[in-house]
Design an enzyme around this catalytic site. Structure first.
Site: not given
Length: 257
Positions: A141, A154
């Protein structure tokens, strides 16, 4: 000639979202897919949709954070297809809470799914891949490189995925296994959800125009890159790198008006 015809791929977290689009495109190009998914409703639905189109798809209920679950999924894949050519580590979860309110258990679960999961899947798939080579694609990501508040687990997990990618690429190179990662930016997945959660995207003009590419991304933007990278004839010289696919957002300088 289609170089991917008859290949066998595992795509984790592929009942919906980006993983579902990867399975769809892989199937359209003759790849047999395993939908390794913890959400049974989503996994069975995706399997049914793909089979109705005449594709070869198999749902295997899998928790990528559980070593035994991963081993069973890999063993079942080999039993059905005899081999594993492609692994896409896509499964991920998030936790958006203040660091002061997030429990350590919540932190650990995100790290286990998002980082330990790709490690475990790579470990057990590579055991089979080392016979004939293969490709591992890790979905990271842009949060590995930039953040909003309250995204620590995350962001940390996705940063770890990028580092895991180049480490695996070196460790597995001797077996003809390539390893790459893709870091998506804003990818709108609402119309790729399972039926019970599927909605039409609601996007404003500013959502699109703030991207240098002129639009928000969609799951096929990532799936198309996965398809290219999976083809050893076209991408055989590519390993150990991370591709940022975000419409140019991470290179855009932003000043307050």
């Amino acid at each position: 000639m289609n170089n991917l015809q008859g290949k066998a791929a595992i795509v984790t977290g592929s009942g919906q979202g980006i993983g579902a689009a990867i399975c769809e495109l892989f199937c359209q190009n003759g790849i047999k897919v395993v939908i390794a998914e913890i959400d049974e409703e989503a996994g069975l639905e995706r399997e049914k949709l793909l089979k109705e189109k005449g594709f070869e798809a198999l749902f295997i209920n899998t928790d990528v954070a559980d070593e035994n679950s991963v081993k069973k999924m890999v063993d079942q894949t080999i039993k059905v297809h005899g081999k594993i050519d492609i692994l896409v580590n896509n499964a991920a979860i998030s936790s958006t809470k203040s660091i002061f309110n997030r429990t350590f258990e919540e932190w650990n679960r995100v790290i286990q799914v998002n980082l330990s999961g790709p490690y475990l899947c790579s470990k057990y798939c590579a055991e089979n891949m080392k016979e004939n080579g293969g490709i591992i694609i890790n979905i990271a990501s842009t949060r590995a490189f930039q953040s909003e508040p309250d995204t620590e687990p995350y962001s940390a997990s996705k940063g770890g995925v990028v580092a895991l990618t180049h480490s695996l690429a070196i460790s597995l190179a001797q077996f003809g296994i390539r390893v790459v990662s893709i870091s998506p930016g804003w990818i709108e997945t609402s119309n790729w959800k399972k039926k019970s959660q599927k909605t039409e995207p609601i996007l404003r003009e500013i959502d699109h125009s703030q991207h240098p590419a002129g639009r928000v991304g969609n799951p096929l933007d990532i799936a198309n890159l996965c398809l290219f990278l999976a083809d050893n004839e076209k991408a055989g010289f590519i390993t150990g790198v991370n591709y940022i696919v975000d419409g140019g957002m991470t290179i855009k300088m932003i000043y307050a008006e």
